[in-house]
Motif scaffolding. Sequence first.
Motif, PDB file in Angstrom:
ATOM      1  N   GLN A   2       0.856  -1.198   0.000  1.00 48.99           N
ATOM      2  CA  GLN A   2       0.000   0.000   0.000  1.00 48.99           C
ATOM      3  C   GLN A   2       0.885   1.240   0.000  1.00 48.99           C
ATOM      4  O   GLN A   2       1.932   1.258   0.629  1.00 48.99           O
ATOM      5  N   GLN A   4       0.519   5.259   0.873  1.00 55.97           N
ATOM      6  CA  GLN A   4      -0.316   6.253   1.535  1.00 55.97           C
ATOM      7  C   GLN A   4       0.284   7.639   1.326  1.00 55.97           C
ATOM      8  O   GLN A   4       1.335   7.949   1.867  1.00 55.97           O
ATOM      9  N   CYS A  21       4.730  10.195   0.774  1.00 53.62           N
ATOM     10  CA  CYS A  21       4.085   8.947   0.373  1.00 53.62           C
ATOM     11  C   CYS A  21       4.885   7.794   0.968  1.00 53.62           C
ATOM     12  O   CYS A  21       6.054   7.603   0.633  1.00 53.62           O
ATOM     13  N   TYR A  93      -0.413  11.872  -7.501  1.00 50.56           N
ATOM     14  CA  TYR A  93      -0.347  10.445  -7.195  1.00 50.56           C
ATOM     15  C   TYR A  93       1.105  10.020  -7.024  1.00 50.56           C
ATOM     16  O   TYR A  93       1.956  10.382  -7.845  1.00 50.56           O
ATOM     17  N   TYR A 109       3.066   0.176  -8.116  1.00 49.61           N
ATOM     18  CA  TYR A 109       1.962   0.420  -7.190  1.00 49.61           C
ATOM     19  C   TYR A 109       1.683   1.920  -7.142  1.00 49.61           C
ATOM     20  O   TYR A 109       2.582   2.744  -7.349  1.00 49.61           O
ATOM     21  N   TRP A 110       0.414   2.263  -6.841  1.00 54.73           N
ATOM     22  CA  TRP A 110      -0.023   3.656  -6.841  1.00 54.73           C
ATOM     23  C   TRP A 110      -0.674   4.022  -5.524  1.00 54.73           C
ATOM     24  O   TRP A 110      -1.387   3.216  -4.917  1.00 54.73           O
ATOM     25  N   GLY A 111      -0.442   5.268  -5.109  1.00 53.29           N
ATOM     26  CA  GLY A 111      -1.153   5.809  -3.970  1.00 53.29           C
ATOM     27  C   GLY A 111      -2.530   6.284  -4.377  1.00 53.29           C
ATOM     28  O   GLY A 111      -2.897   6.290  -5.559  1.00 53.29           O
ATOM     29  N   GLN A 112      -3.296   6.744  -3.394  1.00 54.43           N
ATOM     30  CA  GLN A 112      -4.700   7.087  -3.624  1.00 54.43           C
ATOM     31  C   GLN A 112      -4.889   8.488  -4.199  1.00 54.43           C
ATOM     32  O   GLN A 112      -5.977   8.811  -4.629  1.00 54.43           O
ATOM     33  N   GLY A 113      -3.849   9.291  -4.240  1.00 54.86           N
ATOM     34  CA  GLY A 113      -3.981  10.640  -4.765  1.00 54.86           C
ATOM     35  C   GLY A 113      -4.260  11.645  -3.670  1.00 54.86           C
ATOM     36  O   GLY A 113      -5.023  11.378  -2.739  1.00 54.86           O
ATOM     37  N   THR A 114      -3.631  12.800  -3.789  1.00 54.36           N
ATOM     38  CA  THR A 114      -3.867  13.892  -2.852  1.00 54.36           C
ATOM     39  C   THR A 114      -4.030  15.176  -3.661  1.00 54.36           C
ATOM     40  O   THR A 114      -3.256  15.443  -4.579  1.00 54.36           O
TER      41      THR A 114
END
Length: 120
Positions: A2, A4, A21, A93, A109-114
Amino acid sequence: VQLQASGGGLVQPGGSLRLSCAASGSIFSIHDMGWYRQAPGKQRELVASIRLGGRTNYTDSVKGRFTISRDNTKNTVYLQMNSLKPDDTAVYYCNANVRTSWDYAPFDYWGQGTLVTVSS
């Protein structure tokens, strides 16, 4: 694995923000890490990337204003954004190229975006 991301928000033109991140989970090694952004109505674009050894790459529009860094002990990548402009407004991202085992190929893998909003 994950990712974050955190640190987005509203800032005035000329201001600064720092994105973070952190990667967690079953991680054997992390190769390239990076930040991408997607503005409304536009395609996602690479903002900056950093290799395991520290070599960095930036898109032309952020050179001299943004700095990418990483802490390999924390599996974390940062993006220091200075002299922000309204055109920097986008969802940011994070991305990490992660090997979960010595005998597995790396996978993105990718984070959820901010969301970063630059506005007066």
